[in-house]
Design an enzyme around this catalytic site. Structure first.
Site, mmCIF file in Angstrom:
data_model
loop_
_atom_site.group_PDB
_atom_site.id
_atom_site.type_symbol
_atom_site.label_atom_id
_atom_site.label_comp_id
_atom_site.label_asym_id
_atom_site.label_seq_id
_atom_site.Cartn_x
_atom_site.Cartn_y
_atom_site.Cartn_z
ATOM 1 N N GLU A 178 0.839 -1.214 0.000
ATOM 2 C CA GLU A 178 0.000 0.000 0.000
ATOM 3 C C GLU A 178 0.869 1.258 0.000
ATOM 4 O O GLU A 178 0.774 2.106 0.900
ATOM 5 C CB GLU A 178 -0.955 -0.008 1.201
ATOM 6 C CG GLU A 178 -1.962 -1.145 1.126
ATOM 7 C CD GLU A 178 -3.014 -1.122 2.235
ATOM 8 O OE1 GLU A 178 -2.745 -0.556 3.306
ATOM 9 O OE2 GLU A 178 -4.100 -1.684 2.037
ATOM 10 N N GLU A 370 -5.509 -8.358 -1.142
ATOM 11 C CA GLU A 370 -6.163 -8.203 0.165
ATOM 12 C C GLU A 370 -7.626 -7.891 -0.055
ATOM 13 O O GLU A 370 -7.957 -7.019 -0.859
ATOM 14 C CB GLU A 370 -5.570 -7.034 0.970
ATOM 15 C CG GLU A 370 -4.253 -7.318 1.622
ATOM 16 C CD GLU A 370 -3.784 -6.184 2.528
ATOM 17 O OE1 GLU A 370 -4.643 -5.521 3.151
ATOM 18 O OE2 GLU A 370 -2.569 -5.975 2.584
HETATM 19 C C1 BGP Z 1 -4.354 -3.049 4.929
HETATM 20 C C2 BGP Z 1 -2.978 -3.518 5.335
HETATM 21 C C3 BGP Z 1 -2.927 -4.793 6.102
HETATM 22 C C4 BGP Z 1 -4.152 -5.099 6.894
HETATM 23 C C5 BGP Z 1 -5.455 -4.669 6.315
HETATM 24 C C6 BGP Z 1 -6.632 -4.692 7.252
HETATM 25 O O1 BGP Z 1 -4.403 -1.659 4.966
HETATM 26 O O2 BGP Z 1 -2.149 -3.697 4.226
HETATM 27 O O3 BGP Z 1 -1.705 -4.882 6.762
HETATM 28 O O4 BGP Z 1 -3.986 -5.087 8.234
HETATM 29 O O5 BGP Z 1 -5.415 -3.395 5.734
HETATM 30 O O6 BGP Z 1 -6.594 -3.573 8.085
HETATM 31 P P1 BGP Z 1 -6.740 -3.673 9.630
HETATM 32 O O7 BGP Z 1 -5.745 -4.683 10.075
HETATM 33 O O8 BGP Z 1 -6.461 -2.341 10.163
HETATM 34 O O9 BGP Z 1 -8.132 -4.125 9.892
#
Ligand code: BGP
Length: 477
Positions: A178, A370
């Protein structure tokens, strides 16, 4: 059975990141990373950064879910679901404990050798992120992370080392997780130690320039080391819809999209997009290019990968321009959508939209690396005495998104694969909670660091297994 069929060799799998699931934060010679000095947080309390480790404070990354010691058990579970690929990141500070060391840490390299060998046993392709929300702490504190141009050289050393070491074990690579999130979270994303409120736009965009050059350099080096490598960028994907059909809202949505697309544009087209000139001029930003930077940026990526959790709305009306909650860069909430318990708006069709949008713009293969639902799960004991979670809400979320992915493929989008986020419960990035669970596998671990770390299959475990086995045929339209 639906008539959905994903392409042959579609890479089904799940995604993780080292600092959120490995633990073993001081084992095998690992150095501290920026993630290791970030405390726990909650939905409403932000994570704190402690410059030094403090006694009596709980740091979620230190043990996380202990993949470091349980990787065999976990990979066996992924294999049972039929994973074709598994996304993980290498902790830079395991390989170069300080970041600027001359020689790599052999023990750190051996750990990933073992993980990749274990994946190979089951025919699972690793998909490796080189930098996922952690920078060696020393680079953050002494160099201000990516603000300092010398970090490009340290990163080059690191990627050369891992590309060479794993050239026959890993084919799919991502450079920075990201990358666009650094504009909003400079420390977590780019190791920038200067607090965000004190950081000038000049330094921030110069740091981004360094990361973009480093990313293109990684593509160049990777292809030299193994021409078979497929190397992608990774973008936080949030499409912006105009809040109303007012032309000024449409323009605002375009502008907000460009804030993110800037990163993908450079990775895919090999040069800065012209629209940024105006932004730079109006904000007194002057990016210092060194000799050779322009040429390095020409090393464009093989594919575009992105995360997708939500869409967002944009408006030019200052009265209505109030950001809702959401994944790091959320905008104005959409009145037509429902949100998760963490306020992330759920929009399966937005995934079809962004897939088409990216593909129209770049004509490069895409990879969804993701997507998923963070929710509170209740562990119950079923009629056979097995502990499990009835996570129909997660199944519905993923089903609906995958149906839209299939539509996008029908639309003509070239898609390499799909990895759900947090295929095994892990520490959340934004709030550091473990109760915000994404996995098909429940991990007995709580927000205060208690729990046995035992793993249990949720209902979604068998559901995903079936989706993979039928190559999407079991999805419900
Ligand atoms: C993205 C990231 C991840 C992950 C995901 C979910 O922004 O790349 O590392 O964690 O989001 O977010 P969160 O863990 O804050 O729920």
């Amino acid at each position: 059975m639906s008539n959905i069929k994903f392409p042959e060799n579609f890479l089904w799998g799940g995604a993780t990141a080292a600092n959120q699931f490995e633990g073993g934060y001081r084992e095998g010679g690992k150095g501290l990373s920026t993630a290791d000095v970030m405390t726990g947080g909650t939905h409403t309390t932000a994570r704190r950064i402690t410059p030094e480790l403090e006694v009596g404070i709980y740091y979620p990354s230190h043990k996380a879910i202990d993949f470091y010691h349980r990787y065999k058990e976990d990979i066996e579970l992924f294999a049972e679901m039929g994973f074709k690929t598994f996304r993980l990141s290498i902790a830079w500070s395991r390989i170069f404990p300080n970041g600027d060391d001359k020689e790599p840490n052999e023990k750190g390299l051996e750990f990933y050798d073992k993980v990749f060998d274990e994946l190979a046993k089951y025919g699972i392709e690793p998909l490796v992120t080189l930098s996922h929300y952690e920078t060696p702490l020393h680079l953050a504190k002494e160099y201000d992370g990516w603000v300092d141009r010398r970090v490009i050289g340290f990163f080059e050393n690191y990627v050369r080392t891992v590309f060479t070491r794993y050239k026959d074990k890993v084919k799919y690579w991502l450079t920075f997780n990201e990358i666009n999130s650094a504009l909003h979270f400079p420390l977590m994303s780019a190791g920038i130690w200067t607090p965000k409120e004190k950081l000038s736009k000049q330094d921030l965009y110069q740091a981004m320039h360094h990361e973009l050059v480093a990313s293109a350099l990684a593509v160049k080096i990777g292809h030299e080391i193994n021409p078979e490598f497929k190397i992608g960028c990774m973008i936080l994907g949030v499409p912006n819809y105009p809040l109303t059909p007012m032309p000024s809202d449409v323009l605002k949505a375009m502008e907000q999209d460009r804030g993110n697309l800037f990163f993908a544009d450079i990775h895919a087209r090999g040069e800065y997009p012209k629209y940024m000139n105006r932004y730079f001029k109006e904000n007194n930003i002057e990016i210092k290019f060194e000799e050779g930077d322009k040429e390095i940026l020409k090393n464009t990526v093989d594919f575009i990968s992105f995360s997708y959790y939500m869409s967002s709305c944009a408006t030019a009306d200052p009265e209505k321009n109030k950001a809702g909650e959401g994944n790091l860069i959320a905008g104005v909430p959409n009145p037509y959508l429902k949100a998760s318990d963490w306020g992330w708006q759920i929009d399966p069709e937005g995934l079809r939209y962004i897939l088409n949008f990216f593909y129209d713009r770049y004509q490069k293969p895409l990879f969804i690396v993701e997507n998923g639902l963070g929710a509170v799960d209740e562990l119950i004991t079923d009629e056979n005495g097995n502990k499990t979670v009835n996570d129909d809400y997660r199944i519905n979320y993923l089903n609906d998104h995958l149906v839209q992915v299939a539509e996008a493929i029908e639309d003509g989008v070239e898609l390499m694969g799909y990895t759900t986020w947090g295929c095994i419960d892990l520490v959340s990035a934004s709030t550091a909670e473990l109760r915000k669970r994404y996995g098909f596998i429940y991990v007995d671990r709580n927000d205060d660091g208690t729990g046995t770390l035992e793993r249990y299959k949720k209902k979604s475990f068998d559901w995903y297994k079936e989706v993979i086995a039928t190559n999407g045929g079991s999805l419900k339209k």
